[in-house]
Design a protein around this motif. Structure first.
Motif, PDB file in Angstrom:
ATOM      1  N   ALA A  97       0.838  -1.212   0.000  1.00 39.19           N
ATOM      2  CA  ALA A  97       0.000   0.000   0.000  1.00 39.19           C
ATOM      3  C   ALA A  97       0.864   1.250   0.000  1.00 39.19           C
ATOM      4  CB  ALA A  97      -0.925  -0.025   1.211  1.00 39.19           C
ATOM      5  N   LYS A  98       1.947   1.235   0.772  1.00 39.99           N
ATOM      6  CA  LYS A  98       2.850   2.386   0.822  1.00 39.99           C
ATOM      7  C   LYS A  98       3.481   2.624  -0.543  1.00 39.99           C
ATOM      8  CE  LYS A  98       7.025   1.739   1.686  1.00 39.99           C
ATOM      9  NZ  LYS A  98       8.341   1.327   2.228  1.00 39.99           N
ATOM     10  N   GLU A  99       3.929   1.553  -1.187  1.00 34.47           N
ATOM     11  CA  GLU A  99       4.580   1.694  -2.492  1.00 34.47           C
ATOM     12  C   GLU A  99       3.616   2.260  -3.528  1.00 34.47           C
ATOM     13  OE1 GLU A  99       5.965  -2.268  -3.027  1.00 34.47           O
ATOM     14  OE2 GLU A  99       7.810  -1.963  -1.856  1.00 34.47           O
ATOM     15  N   THR A 100       2.367   1.808  -3.495  1.00 33.51           N
ATOM     16  CA  THR A 100       1.359   2.354  -4.411  1.00 33.51           C
ATOM     17  C   THR A 100       1.105   3.825  -4.112  1.00 33.51           C
ATOM     18  OG1 THR A 100       0.292   0.194  -4.620  1.00 33.51           O
ATOM     19  CG2 THR A 100      -1.014   2.119  -5.219  1.00 33.51           C
ATOM     20  N   MET A 101       1.041   4.164  -2.836  1.00 35.81           N
ATOM     21  CA  MET A 101       0.813   5.553  -2.429  1.00 35.81           C
ATOM     22  C   MET A 101       1.928   6.460  -2.942  1.00 35.81           C
ATOM     23  SD  MET A 101       0.500   7.071   1.447  1.00 35.81           S
ATOM     24  CE  MET A 101       2.287   7.031   1.706  1.00 35.81           C
ATOM     25  N   PHE A 102       3.173   6.041  -2.773  1.00 33.72           N
ATOM     26  CA  PHE A 102       4.291   6.835  -3.279  1.00 33.72           C
ATOM     27  C   PHE A 102       4.205   6.998  -4.796  1.00 33.72           C
ATOM     28  CE2 PHE A 102       7.551   5.843   0.326  1.00 33.72           C
ATOM     29  CZ  PHE A 102       6.858   6.695   1.166  1.00 33.72           C
ATOM     30  N   GLU A 103       3.929   5.902  -5.468  1.00 35.36           N
ATOM     31  CA  GLU A 103       3.896   5.919  -6.933  1.00 35.36           C
ATOM     32  C   GLU A 103       2.851   6.897  -7.454  1.00 35.36           C
ATOM     33  OE1 GLU A 103       2.841   2.830 -10.601  1.00 35.36           O
ATOM     34  OE2 GLU A 103       3.285   2.049  -8.602  1.00 35.36           O
ATOM     35  N   ARG A 104       1.722   7.014  -6.751  1.00 31.03           N
ATOM     36  CA  ARG A 104       0.604   7.788  -7.272  1.00 31.03           C
ATOM     37  C   ARG A 104       0.451   9.175  -6.649  1.00 31.03           C
ATOM     38  NH1 ARG A 104      -4.456   3.729  -8.183  1.00 31.03           N
ATOM     39  NH2 ARG A 104      -5.128   5.561  -9.389  1.00 31.03           N
ATOM     40  N   THR A 105       1.203   9.464  -5.584  1.00 33.19           N
ATOM     41  CA  THR A 105       1.018  10.774  -4.929  1.00 33.19           C
ATOM     42  C   THR A 105       2.315  11.526  -4.694  1.00 33.19           C
ATOM     43  OG1 THR A 105       1.108   9.840  -2.679  1.00 33.19           O
ATOM     44  CG2 THR A 105      -1.050   9.906  -3.754  1.00 33.19           C
ATOM     45  N   HIS A 106       3.437  10.993  -5.130  1.00 35.13           N
ATOM     46  CA  HIS A 106       4.709  11.704  -5.037  1.00 35.13           C
ATOM     47  C   HIS A 106       4.855  12.543  -6.297  1.00 35.13           C
ATOM     48  CE1 HIS A 106       8.969  12.456  -4.201  1.00 35.13           C
ATOM     49  NE2 HIS A 106       9.239  12.077  -5.427  1.00 35.13           N
ATOM     50  N   HIS A 107       4.653  13.837  -6.173  1.00 34.49           N
ATOM     51  CA  HIS A 107       4.701  14.695  -7.362  1.00 34.49           C
ATOM     52  C   HIS A 107       5.526  15.936  -7.060  1.00 34.49           C
ATOM     53  CE1 HIS A 107       1.395  17.214  -5.591  1.00 34.49           C
ATOM     54  NE2 HIS A 107       1.017  16.049  -5.112  1.00 34.49           N
ATOM     55  N   ALA A 108       5.910  16.624  -8.102  1.00 34.11           N
ATOM     56  CA  ALA A 108       6.853  17.743  -7.961  1.00 34.11           C
ATOM     57  C   ALA A 108       6.304  18.844  -7.067  1.00 34.11           C
ATOM     58  CB  ALA A 108       7.196  18.305  -9.343  1.00 34.11           C
ATOM     59  N   ASP A 109       4.990  19.082  -7.123  1.00 32.67           N
ATOM     60  CA  ASP A 109       4.403  20.133  -6.305  1.00 32.67           C
ATOM     61  C   ASP A 109       4.489  19.811  -4.823  1.00 32.67           C
ATOM     62  OD1 ASP A 109       3.672  21.545  -8.572  1.00 32.67           O
ATOM     63  OD2 ASP A 109       1.742  20.537  -8.729  1.00 32.67           O
ATOM     64  N   SER A 110       4.327  18.527  -4.487  1.00 29.57           N
ATOM     65  CA  SER A 110       4.309  18.123  -3.077  1.00 29.57           C
ATOM     66  C   SER A 110       4.896  16.719  -2.951  1.00 29.57           C
ATOM     67  CB  SER A 110       2.874  18.151  -2.535  1.00 29.57           C
ATOM     68  OG  SER A 110       2.866  17.777  -1.179  1.00 29.57           O
ATOM     69  N   PRO A 111       6.214  16.629  -2.883  1.00 25.27           N
ATOM     70  CA  PRO A 111       6.865  15.314  -2.830  1.00 25.27           C
ATOM     71  C   PRO A 111       6.782  14.686  -1.441  1.00 25.27           C
ATOM     72  CG  PRO A 111       8.507  17.043  -2.668  1.00 25.27           C
ATOM     73  CD  PRO A 111       7.188  17.738  -2.903  1.00 25.27           C
ATOM     74  N   TRP A 112       6.973  13.392  -1.404  1.00 21.15           N
ATOM     75  CA  TRP A 112       7.144  12.690  -0.138  1.00 21.15           C
ATOM     76  C   TRP A 112       8.611  12.745   0.282  1.00 21.15           C
ATOM     77  CZ3 TRP A 112       3.725  11.075   3.293  1.00 21.15           C
ATOM     78  CH2 TRP A 112       2.401  10.840   2.886  1.00 21.15           C
ATOM     79  N   TRP A 113       8.833  12.888   1.570  1.00 26.66           N
ATOM     80  CA  TRP A 113      10.181  12.828   2.133  1.00 26.66           C
ATOM     81  C   TRP A 113      10.233  11.670   3.123  1.00 26.66           C
ATOM     82  CZ3 TRP A 113      13.594  15.767  -0.298  1.00 26.66           C
ATOM     83  CH2 TRP A 113      13.165  16.934  -0.936  1.00 26.66           C
ATOM     84  N   VAL A 114      11.156  10.749   2.895  1.00 29.45           N
ATOM     85  CA  VAL A 114      11.255   9.539   3.723  1.00 29.45           C
ATOM     86  C   VAL A 114      12.330   9.732   4.789  1.00 29.45           C
ATOM     87  CG1 VAL A 114      11.735   7.055   3.741  1.00 29.45           C
ATOM     88  CG2 VAL A 114      10.467   8.076   1.826  1.00 29.45           C
ATOM     89  N   ILE A 115      11.971   9.485   6.029  1.00 33.56           N
ATOM     90  CA  ILE A 115      12.894   9.592   7.163  1.00 33.56           C
ATOM     91  C   ILE A 115      13.190   8.197   7.690  1.00 33.56           C
ATOM     92  CG2 ILE A 115      13.171  10.429   9.537  1.00 33.56           C
ATOM     93  CD1 ILE A 115      11.415  12.807   8.734  1.00 33.56           C
TER      94      ILE A 115
END
Length: 312
Positions: free
Chosen positions: A238-256
């Motif tokens: 689920a996390k991998e799908t979420m990153f694939e579909r919602t990580h975009h230039a306007d609002s990227p995900w940052w992984v800690i």
């Protein structure tokens, strides 16, 4: 007459006494973080992990950097208020990944009227009939505010998907809507930052064992948490799908990387500070006004029946 309620006198405390009192107050304030640090050590001991700190960041460096970064957060807070910025920070990640600990350290020295936490419970029956994002928009900031979401609208991409709390159609509609929803927020002037706290399978297992064996932390373990442990791989997908579909230039995900809790907190705060350019805000010098003394004023003693027993 009770010494705490003796009549006021005109003699002010001497400068040396004031300095000693201020130093004592500062140390008392720092003890709050020390208590949290001692709690981490206690939890390690519960699962036979007393030497965990050997590979962690040193305690001295951790405290030094944490206090420095918290000082910068205060400067950022002033800037947010001065410039009427609207800041939203999302904290997502697996159960026990360290989101709450990072949020505590960010908010620890800040004004809760400026920086507040939104940790929403499960939706009510009424909220389930609303537009999905509606209950989250009620917590968005006004100018001069920061809101930290301890879990967010991405519940639909995570726990709701894995546990079957939403239909396939609702899941797909979320992905069709969320990118544009976030772009709308950004166009409205909101600074949006999204963090994912990542921990390994082994580290989550250790932290769950800590909670199981610790009576002060057992309340954190819900049946949902235990089920999430069993479904580790489903959450990963689920996390991998979420990153694939919602990580975009306007609002990227940052992984800690969160296996080392102390480093994760420092890295999160340092990165957050880098996302918002800020500077010093001019302030008028603060001067304590002289206390007004009225010769006919007497503080009356408090009855013993009203006092909390002095056990300590």
């Amino acid at each position: 007459m009770d010494k705490d309620f003796a009549p006021a006198i005109n003699d002010e405390p001497d400068l040396g006494s004031q300095i000693r009192q201020l130093q004592a107050d500062i140390m008392d304030d720092l003890d709050e973080e020390l208590e949290l640090e001692m709690d981490d050590a206690r939890l390690d001991a519960l699962v036979g992990n007393e030497n965990a700190s050997a590979t962690d960041i040193s305690r001295r460096r951790y405290f030094s950097e944490l206090l420095r970064l918290q000082g910068e957060l205060v400067r950022l807070q002033d800037w947010v208020v001065h410039k009427k910025l609207k800041v939203v920070v999302l904290f997502e990640g697996r159960d026990s990944a360290g989101k709450g600990g990072a949020i505590k350290r960010i908010t620890q020295r800040l004004n809760p009227r400026v920086c507040r936490v939104a940790a929403l419970p499960a939706p009510s029956e009424r909220e389930r009939t609303q537009w999905y994002f509606q209950r989250y928009t009620a917590h968005l900031p006004a100018g001069g505010e920061m809101v930290l979401f301890d879990r967010s609208w991405y519940n639909r991409a995570g726990v709701e998907r894995v546990m079957g709390f939403c239909s396939d159609a609702e899941y797909e509609e979320f992905f069709r809507s969320v990118v544009e929803f976030e772009r709308m927020l950004i166009r409205s002037g909101i600074v949006l930052i999204k963090y994912w706290f990542s921990i390994t399978d082994e580290e989550q297992n250790k932290r769950f064992l800590m909670r199981i064996h610790d009576p002060l932390k057992q309340w954190k373990l819900s049946p949902m948490d235990l089920e999430s442990r069993r479904r580790w791989e489903d959450y990963t997908k689920a996390k991998e799908t979420m990153f694939e579909r919602t990580h975009h230039a306007d609002s990227p995900w940052w992984v800690i990387e969160g296996d080392d809790k102390k480093s994760a907190r420092l890295n999160c705060i340092a990165h957050l500070l880098d996302q918002i350019p800020y500077g010093d805000v001019p302030h008028d010098p603060v001067q304590l006004p002289p206390r007004v003394h009225n010769p006919d004023y007497i503080r009356h003693p408090v009855p013993d029946t009203m006092k909390v027993p002095r056990i300590y």
